[in-house]
Each structure stands twice: as structure tokens, then as C-alpha cells.
Design a protein around this motif. Structure first.
Motif, PDB file in Angstrom:
ATOM      1  N   LYS A  56       0.882  -1.165   0.000  1.00 38.12           N
ATOM      2  CA  LYS A  56       0.000   0.000   0.000  1.00 38.12           C
ATOM      3  C   LYS A  56       0.917   1.212   0.000  1.00 38.12           C
ATOM      4  CE  LYS A  56      -3.636  -2.320   2.641  1.00 38.12           C
ATOM      5  NZ  LYS A  56      -2.953  -3.619   2.841  1.00 38.12           N
ATOM      6  N   VAL A  57       0.634   2.200  -0.852  1.00 34.19           N
ATOM      7  CA  VAL A  57       1.583   3.291  -1.085  1.00 34.19           C
ATOM      8  C   VAL A  57       0.918   4.648  -0.913  1.00 34.19           C
ATOM      9  CG1 VAL A  57       3.133   4.370  -2.769  1.00 34.19           C
ATOM     10  CG2 VAL A  57       2.953   1.867  -2.667  1.00 34.19           C
ATOM     11  N   ALA A  58       1.616   5.532  -0.203  1.00 30.36           N
ATOM     12  CA  ALA A  58       1.241   6.946  -0.112  1.00 30.36           C
ATOM     13  C   ALA A  58       2.357   7.765  -0.742  1.00 30.36           C
ATOM     14  CB  ALA A  58       1.033   7.367   1.333  1.00 30.36           C
ATOM     15  N   ILE A  59       1.993   8.704  -1.622  1.00 38.33           N
ATOM     16  CA  ILE A  59       3.004   9.568  -2.236  1.00 38.33           C
ATOM     17  C   ILE A  59       2.729  11.019  -1.863  1.00 38.33           C
ATOM     18  CG2 ILE A  59       3.497   7.980  -4.139  1.00 38.33           C
ATOM     19  CD1 ILE A  59       1.837   9.818  -5.975  1.00 38.33           C
ATOM     20  N   VAL A  60       3.806  11.750  -1.633  1.00 29.94           N
ATOM     21  CA  VAL A  60       3.735  13.153  -1.232  1.00 29.94           C
ATOM     22  C   VAL A  60       4.361  14.002  -2.326  1.00 29.94           C
ATOM     23  CG1 VAL A  60       4.461  14.847   0.499  1.00 29.94           C
ATOM     24  CG2 VAL A  60       3.911  12.492   1.201  1.00 29.94           C
ATOM     25  N   GLY A  61       3.709  15.103  -2.672  1.00 24.94           N
ATOM     26  CA  GLY A  61       4.245  16.027  -3.661  1.00 24.94           C
ATOM     27  C   GLY A  61       3.740  17.425  -3.404  1.00 24.94           C
ATOM     28  N   THR A  62       4.253  18.399  -4.159  1.00 25.97           N
ATOM     29  CA  THR A  62       3.886  19.795  -3.945  1.00 25.97           C
ATOM     30  C   THR A  62       2.865  20.314  -4.948  1.00 25.97           C
ATOM     31  OG1 THR A  62       5.764  20.521  -5.313  1.00 25.97           O
ATOM     32  CG2 THR A  62       6.135  20.347  -2.938  1.00 25.97           C
ATOM     33  N   SER A  63       2.570  19.530  -5.986  1.00 22.96           N
ATOM     34  CA  SER A  63       1.700  19.997  -7.061  1.00 22.96           C
ATOM     35  C   SER A  63       0.474  19.101  -7.187  1.00 22.96           C
ATOM     36  CB  SER A  63       2.467  20.006  -8.394  1.00 22.96           C
ATOM     37  OG  SER A  63       1.599  20.054  -9.497  1.00 22.96           O
TER      38      SER A  63
ATOM     39  N   ASP B 294      -4.278   2.796  -7.357  1.00 21.72           N
ATOM     40  CA  ASP B 294      -4.697   2.835  -5.954  1.00 21.72           C
ATOM     41  C   ASP B 294      -3.568   3.304  -5.044  1.00 21.72           C
ATOM     42  OD1 ASP B 294      -6.149   2.598  -3.680  1.00 21.72           O
ATOM     43  OD2 ASP B 294      -5.980   0.421  -3.534  1.00 21.72           O
ATOM     44  N   VAL B 295      -3.345   4.602  -5.015  1.00 24.68           N
ATOM     45  CA  VAL B 295      -2.368   5.190  -4.093  1.00 24.68           C
ATOM     46  C   VAL B 295      -3.024   6.356  -3.351  1.00 24.68           C
ATOM     47  CG1 VAL B 295      -0.322   4.586  -5.430  1.00 24.68           C
ATOM     48  CG2 VAL B 295      -1.441   6.788  -5.829  1.00 24.68           C
ATOM     49  N   LEU B 296      -2.516   6.620  -2.161  1.00 22.35           N
ATOM     50  CA  LEU B 296      -2.923   7.798  -1.402  1.00 22.35           C
ATOM     51  C   LEU B 296      -2.013   8.947  -1.814  1.00 22.35           C
ATOM     52  CD1 LEU B 296      -4.524   9.136   0.947  1.00 22.35           C
ATOM     53  CD2 LEU B 296      -2.695   8.352   2.472  1.00 22.35           C
ATOM     54  N   THR B 297      -2.596  10.056  -2.258  1.00 24.11           N
ATOM     55  CA  THR B 297      -1.792  11.228  -2.638  1.00 24.11           C
ATOM     56  C   THR B 297      -1.991  12.328  -1.601  1.00 24.11           C
ATOM     57  OG1 THR B 297      -3.541  12.135  -4.050  1.00 24.11           O
ATOM     58  CG2 THR B 297      -1.915  10.684  -5.092  1.00 24.11           C
ATOM     59  N   ILE B 298      -0.886  12.953  -1.201  1.00 28.33           N
ATOM     60  CA  ILE B 298      -0.929  13.991  -0.171  1.00 28.33           C
ATOM     61  C   ILE B 298      -0.090  15.177  -0.640  1.00 28.33           C
ATOM     62  CG2 ILE B 298      -0.537  14.537   2.263  1.00 28.33           C
ATOM     63  CD1 ILE B 298      -0.352  11.422   2.701  1.00 28.33           C
ATOM     64  N   LYS B 299      -0.701  16.339  -0.698  1.00 30.96           N
ATOM     65  CA  LYS B 299       0.038  17.536  -1.054  1.00 30.96           C
ATOM     66  C   LYS B 299       0.706  18.106   0.191  1.00 30.96           C
ATOM     67  CE  LYS B 299      -0.398  22.073  -3.255  1.00 30.96           C
ATOM     68  NZ  LYS B 299      -1.324  23.067  -3.845  1.00 30.96           N
ATOM     69  N   ALA B 300       2.007  18.371   0.108  1.00 34.35           N
ATOM     70  CA  ALA B 300       2.722  18.911   1.258  1.00 34.35           C
ATOM     71  C   ALA B 300       4.018  19.561   0.810  1.00 34.35           C
ATOM     72  CB  ALA B 300       3.026  17.811   2.277  1.00 34.35           C
ATOM     73  N   ASN B 301       4.390  20.611   1.515  1.00 34.28           N
ATOM     74  CA  ASN B 301       5.706  21.221   1.395  1.00 34.28           C
ATOM     75  C   ASN B 301       6.577  20.615   2.490  1.00 34.28           C
ATOM     76  OD1 ASN B 301       7.985  22.830   1.455  1.00 34.28           O
ATOM     77  ND2 ASN B 301       6.876  24.770   1.441  1.00 34.28           N
ATOM     78  N   VAL B 302       7.614  19.901   2.111  1.00 35.22           N
ATOM     79  CA  VAL B 302       8.407  19.157   3.097  1.00 35.22           C
ATOM     80  C   VAL B 302       9.186  20.071   4.034  1.00 35.22           C
ATOM     81  CG1 VAL B 302       8.607  17.104   1.649  1.00 35.22           C
ATOM     82  CG2 VAL B 302      10.396  18.869   1.537  1.00 35.22           C
ATOM     83  N   VAL B 303       9.210  21.367   3.762  1.00 34.41           N
ATOM     84  CA  VAL B 303       9.886  22.328   4.644  1.00 34.41           C
ATOM     85  C   VAL B 303       8.951  22.814   5.751  1.00 34.41           C
ATOM     86  CG1 VAL B 303      11.019  24.606   4.680  1.00 34.41           C
ATOM     87  CG2 VAL B 303      11.443  23.031   2.799  1.00 34.41           C
ATOM     88  N   ASN B 304       7.655  22.613   5.571  1.00 29.62           N
ATOM     89  CA  ASN B 304       6.657  23.056   6.533  1.00 29.62           C
ATOM     90  C   ASN B 304       6.386  21.943   7.541  1.00 29.62           C
ATOM     91  OD1 ASN B 304       3.913  23.388   7.681  1.00 29.62           O
ATOM     92  ND2 ASN B 304       3.833  25.192   6.373  1.00 29.62           N
TER      93      ASN B 304
END
Length: 253
Positions: free
Chosen positions: A33-40, A53-63
Motif C-alpha cells: 500500500k503506497v502513499a506519495i507526497v508532492g507539492t503539485s 490505488d495510491v494515497l496522494t498527499i500535497k505537502a511542502n516538506v519544509v513546513n
């Protein structure tokens, strides 16, 4: 197919980039099961369309709040984190030190070092509760030597190695392993940007210059990097921690 990651949960930052998406695909194929993090939002949506079937999460890794949120959301969705591919990074500008603006230097260190640190800060407690986990940080061959006109990137990737070694020592007693990968030039967006940064008029000539430094005579492929990540994430590497893993076609041999 051997599904080494059946019922495992994998979290990937930089998940909508070339290496992140390819690695996510391989983990999915092996049962994770995979979650991916990106800024866009746009890039995350495109990655989800190709991956399924992935969980996508928008995030700025500096915050810090957004980092805590991407960890919390992954645990809320899947209950745990078995593998953390701490992969988000930027290349910055190709400018000599004396001409580089402080903001440009700090931007690269913020994403590549602070971002990696914050990921560790919030993922490690989850893995400590589980008494298990594998963390793979993305450094670079640039973390093992110098490159003129790339001081922010080179500095940041040296720092990732230091973070890796320190974290590995801190969490070994909790059965958590921490390693880093050190790719040479890899086909994809980042190398396109670096080539243009060095020679905007003729980026193809820069590719040939870089290739001359690689004994195997070519850039690496994202799939080759993903396979190394998979190995370090799996039980096949269960006695490996605090290690630096070059994947560079012999570049630093």
C-alpha cells in the motif's frame, strides 16, 4: 511475481517525480500500500492516474505542520508505515559561490536537508511503536565529492549522509534501519535542468560531458534506482543500516 511487500505500507516523498513515481509503481506491483507526497496537485493527480490505488498527499516538506500531516494521513489511511522513502529534493541553480544569492542557497538546503530531517522526525516515532521499519534517504554522488557551481546541492547531499548515519545509530535498537542511496546522473527532469543550468544554449553537450565521467558510458535509469530502493526496503537487506549505496555506473570508482 514475488510480492516482498504484501501488506506493507510505503510512504514516498517526491512521490510525483521521476524516481518517486517509478518506485511507487514497483512497490504496488509487489503488494504494498503506497502513499506519495508532492507539492503539485496537478502532478499528484497525474501520478495517481498512472499508478492507480495510491494515497496522494500535497505537502511542502519544509513546513513542519504539513510534514506531520502527511505522516498522520498515511497512518490514518493504512495504520502504519513500514517503509519511508525520504526522497524529496531540488537541484537549485548552477552558480559559483561568490555569485550565489543567500536565498538560493538556503532554498536548496531547506528542501533537501530540513525536509529530510522533518520526515525522519515524524516517521521515526511511528516506526518505534512498531519496533520495525526501513528508511531510505536520497543523497547523491554529489554527497561524496564536489562539483563546481553546485554548492547548495553538493552541501545538502553531504548533509543527508550525516543525517542517515546519525539516525541509523539512534534507531537501531528499535529494529529500524536507515540507509541512503547516492545516484549519479539519472535520466529525467533533474538532469535536464542541470544540463540547461550549465549550458542553456547547448544542454546536449553537457550530457555528453557528464557521460564521459561514467565508466558504464550512460546515465542511469529511474528503474535502476527504484530497484536499489526496493532492496534496501526489503528483508533482503535486513543487516544493512547506516550505509551509503552508490548507484553511479562506476563514476566514483
Amino acid at each position: 511475481m514475488n510480492k516482498r511487500f504484501e501488506d506493507k505500507v510505503v510512504l514516498i516523498t517526491g512521490g510525483s517525480g521521476d524516481i518517486g513515481t517509478t518506485t511507487a509503481k514497483m512497490f504496488l506491483e509487489e503488494g504494498a500500500k503506497v502513499a506519495i507526497v508532492g507539492t503539485s496537485d496537478e502532478k499528484l493527480a497525474k501520478a495517481k492516474e498512472s499508478l492507480g490505488d495510491v494515497l496522494t498527499i500535497k505537502a511542502n516538506v519544509v513546513n513542519e505542520d504539513e510534514v506531520k500531516n502527511y505522516v498522520d494521513k498515511t497512518v490514518e489511511e493504512y495504520g502504519k508505515i513500514d517503509v519511508f522513502f525520504n526522497n524529496a529534493g531540488i537541484e537549485g541553480k548552477m552558480i559559483p559561490i561568490e555569485a550565489l544569492e543567500m536565498d538560493d542557497f538556503k532554498k536548496v538546503l531547506d528542501v533537501n536537508v530540513v525536509g529530510a530531517f522533518l520526515g525522519l522526525k515524524y516517521v521515526i516515532p511511528i516506526m518505534k511503536k512498531q519496533k520495525s521499519g526501513s528508511i531510505i534517504n536520497t543523497s547523491s554522488v554529489a554527497g561524496l565529492g564536489g562539483t563546481a557551481a553546485m554548492s547548495p546541492y553538493v552541501t545538502s547531499k553531504h548533509a543527508v549522509i550525516g543525517l542517515t548515519k546519525t539516525a541509523a545509530l539512534e534507531v537501531a535498537g528499535d529494529n529500524i534501519r536507515v540507509n541512503c542511496i547516492n545516484p549519479s546522473p539519472i535520466e529525467g527532469r533533474m538532469m535536464d535542468s542541470i544540463e540547461s543550468g550549465f549550458n542553456s544554449d547547448d544542454p546536449d553537450s553537457m550530457e555528453q560531458e557528464f557521460i564521459k565521467t561514467i565508466p558504464l558510458g550512460r546515465y542511469g535509469k529511474v528503474e535502476e534506482v527504484a530497484k536499489l530502493v526496493m532492496f534496501l526496503a526489503s528483508d533482503d537487506s535486513e543487516f544493512i543500516t547506516g550505509s551509503i549505496h552508490r548507484i553511479d555506473g562506476g563514476m566514483l570508482a
